[in-house]
Design an enzyme around this catalytic site. Structure first.
Site: not given
Length: 689
Positions: A350, A379, A390, A447, A655, A657
């Protein structure tokens, strides 16, 4: 027609050995001068209507006569121009251009002729359709008997006649489909390409209302044909659909060349697109015919397909390419004794997301068309779609962050543009193009906010001043004022150069060689504006956009993408801005004790439907991370709404995602409205519990 023109015309017809058109056994041609002369000779409305009806039956019952109706002045080829016409000289002489103003005037006049009653106009229209019906019936009888007839012979020389007869307003009525429209569409399908070109040229100059009439007739014909035959779009496509779609193709080509075009979406056919949406096997079969060049394919006539249908074709193209990459990976694993993933797997951190993307995509160029799997290092979890979403949200938010330096943001238009002074390497811009391509292949809406000229450039369309006006309205306004300036332009002190300050340093770019010394004047200001527009939209960002385009085409280049217009490409990448919350409600699913009939859910939808549009967009951002709508509409979004306890003090959460809304079981609609609006207003970014 002037006497001299008439003499020339008669000589031309005689040289081509055309039977005379005004003899007793042949129909007489029509034009408005003849109509007015005829009406002047009759004193009563009834006699005028009878005489005009007789003339209409004569003209519309004979292809040779119809070919002479409502003509522009005949065009005589100049010496040395043989072979330069769209069809042979003989065909050109026998198919003079249509006088659209006169033809429109005729139909308007017919509708109000006689005593002024509607029945008189109907009688005259009926005279035309009755004559056409008889003409086509005779053509069929002649064909069955082994003879020939102009309407069925595919002769390009009667192109003018087809243009005139198809202008008849009554052909929009279904009762004329089998007797007139169907046979005419079949005849047009068999015409030589040169005749199609001639028709297209004429229709491009016709009033938009004429093209709208042609499109409406064809759409209605296709809708009824598809309704009457459940297998009309099966493999192979039924002849009525084939001929009508081909007819639309001639009109579409005319529309693209017209100075007053109809909206491109006018050509989308609802029946075809509904059938393709309901029967995936039809899309697959049509895609196969198109790729194999095996028979008539709707993909070859993509103007009738809406963006959702084209997205389905792209999906099959992606599946084919992904399957090929998948199979190749498996085979390579067998022969090399090394395990190769059938997926494009990105393992990213990340806090180093962009760097990790760059390194991995550069080393996995052969895997770009495989299905995507994303894993965030450190993760747990399996990527079932939510992690992908995400990942794209995080990547695009970082890459488009103005502080990152790759793009500049325009507060007025709320769009991003390439930073011409960016220090970033071409690899970063190529990465963005690749990410957009990967998003398309994996059906993920991204987006991003580009002005539409970016999508035009991706499709290779030329850029214009209108594009500058949409992307940079303030700059365009200044240039427009220059073009309209009434004073001495030279006094403005402009030269063919652009000076900008980049990180405190002034840089000058010449718009043309030697431009810094070339003054802008009234005589050359048009050239200056064209050069300025080209510099802003193309030259100044050539390095950045070129890398972006190359990255996009590395993933998405292919024939299926060619189906999309640039406007549709924007929808494919970013989704639609149009909101249909009724469709969103119908497509939603409920979990953990909620159902469509639950009191809280009924209250929830009442609150949502009562929202202003801007609040609805913020609601979408709250639930999904974006206010954009999938190309197939909000019904394809699949919003999941779960019961999240009964503590009325809690706010809703989501959520993003997974498009998953967690909604407490509020007892009153007032509490629900207050809590939901508070959550939407106060929460930004990712709303993950």
């Amino acid at each position: 027609m002037e006497p001299n023109d008439a003499a020339v015309r008669a000589l031309q017809l005689a040289q081509q050995r055309v039977p005379p058109l005004l003899c007793e056994d042949s129909g007489a041609y029509l034009d408005m001068e003849l109509v007015r002369h005829m009406e002047a000779e009759h004193s009563t409305p009834e006699s005028r209507v009878e005489a005009l009806a007789s003339a209409i039956r004569g003209a519309f019952g004979d292809m040779r006569a119809l070919n002479e109706c409502f003509c522009e002045a005949p065009r005589v080829p100049a010496e040395g121009t043989a072979g330069a016409l769209a069809v042979s000289d003989a065909d050109e002489l026998l198919s003079p251009a249509v006088d659209w103003e006169q033809l429109d005037t005729f139909w308007a006049h017919v509708g109000t002729s006689g005593s002024g009653s509607a029945g008189d106009g109907d009688a005259l229209i009926d005279a035309a359709t009755d004559a056409l019906t008889s003409l086509i019936a005779a053509a069929r009888e002649s064909e069955e008997a082994g003879g020939a007839h102009p309407i069925a012979s595919g002769e390009g020389r009667y192109a003018h006649a087809y243009a005139v007869l198809l202008s008849c307003p009554a052909l929009a009525e279904p009762q004329h489909h089998e007797t007139i429209l169907g046979p005419v569409y079949e005849a047009l399908f068999d015409l030589p390409e040169a005749a199609h070109g001639l028709l297209s040229s004429w229709w491009s100059k016709a009033p938009p209302s004429q093209r709208a009439h042609l499109v409406s007739c064809a759409h209605t014909y296709i809708i009824i044909a598809a309704d009457e035959d459940d297998d009309a779009l099966a493999d192979p496509i039924a002849d009525p659909i084939r001929s009508a779609v081909s007819m639309l193709g001639i009109v579409h080509a005319a529309n693209e060349a017209s100075a007053r075009p109809l909206e491109f979406s006018t050509f989308y056919n609802d029946a075809i697109n509904s059938e393709l949406a309901a029967h995936e096997q039809h899309v697959r079969a049509d895609y196969a015919r198109w790729m194999n060049q095996d028979g008539f394919s709707l993909c070859e006539h993509a103007y009738v397909l809406d963006p959702a249908s084209k997205a389905s074709v792209l999906k099959f193209d992606a599946i084919e390419q992904m399957a090929s990459e998948f199979e190749g990976a498996v085979i390579r694993s067998i022969f090399t004794m090394s395990m190769q993933s059938p997926y494009l797997v990105l393992r990213v951190r990340r806090d180093h997301l962009i760097r990790d993307c760059l390194h991995q995509l550069a080393s996995k160029a052969a895997d770009l068309k495989k299905p995507l799997k994303v894993h965030f290092v450190g993760e747990e979890g399996v990527d079932e779609g939510g992690v992908q979403k995400e990942f794209f949200q995080l990547a695009t938010s970082q890459l488009f962050d103005p502080n990152y330096g790759m793009f500049v943001y325009d507060e007025g238009t709320r769009t991003f543009w390439f930073n011409e002074a960016s220090f970033e390497s071409k690899r970063e811009f190529e990465l963005i193009g690749m990410l957009l391509g990967i998003a398309i292949y994996n059906s993920i809406i991204v987006d991003v906010r580009f002005p539409h000229v970016v999508y035009k450039k991706l499709r290779g369309s030329p850029t214009t001043f209108d594009d500058l006006r949409q992307a940079f309205p303030a700059l365009a306004l200044g240039l427009q004022r220059l073009l309209e300036h009434d004073g001495d332009v030279a006094e403005l002190g402009l030269t063919f150069s652009v000076t900008q300050e980049v990180y405190g340093e002034k840089r000058t770019h010449e718009l043309v060689p030697g431009g810094a010394d070339l003054e802008v004047s009234a005589a050359n200001r048009d050239d200056y504006v064209r050069a300025y527009v080209a510099h802003v939209l193309n030259g100044s960002v050539e390095r950045q956009f070129g890398a972006f385009r190359d990255g996009f085409h590395k993933v998405c280049g292919g024939e299926a993408l060619e189906l999309f217009r640039w406007e549709e490409l924007e929808l494919l990448i970013c989704g639609s801005p149009e909101l249909d919350f009724d469709a969103l409600e119908k497509g939603s699913v409920y979990e953990d004790g909620f159902s469509a009939g639950h009191a809280t859910i009924r209250a929830f939808w009442q609150v949502v439907h009562d929202m202003e549009e801007e609040t609805k967009r913020r609601f979408l951002v709250f639930c999904t991370g974006s206010d954009r709508v999938p190309i197939k509409g909000l019904s394809g979004l699949r919003l999941v709404i779960s019961r999240h306890g009964s503590d009325e003090s809690r706010l809703p959460s989501a959520h993003t995602c997974f498009n998953h809304l967690l909604l407490p079981e509020y007892k009153s609609i007032e509490t629900l409205r207050t809590k939901l609006l508070t959550a939407i207003r106060d929460t930004q970014g990712f709303h993950i519990v």
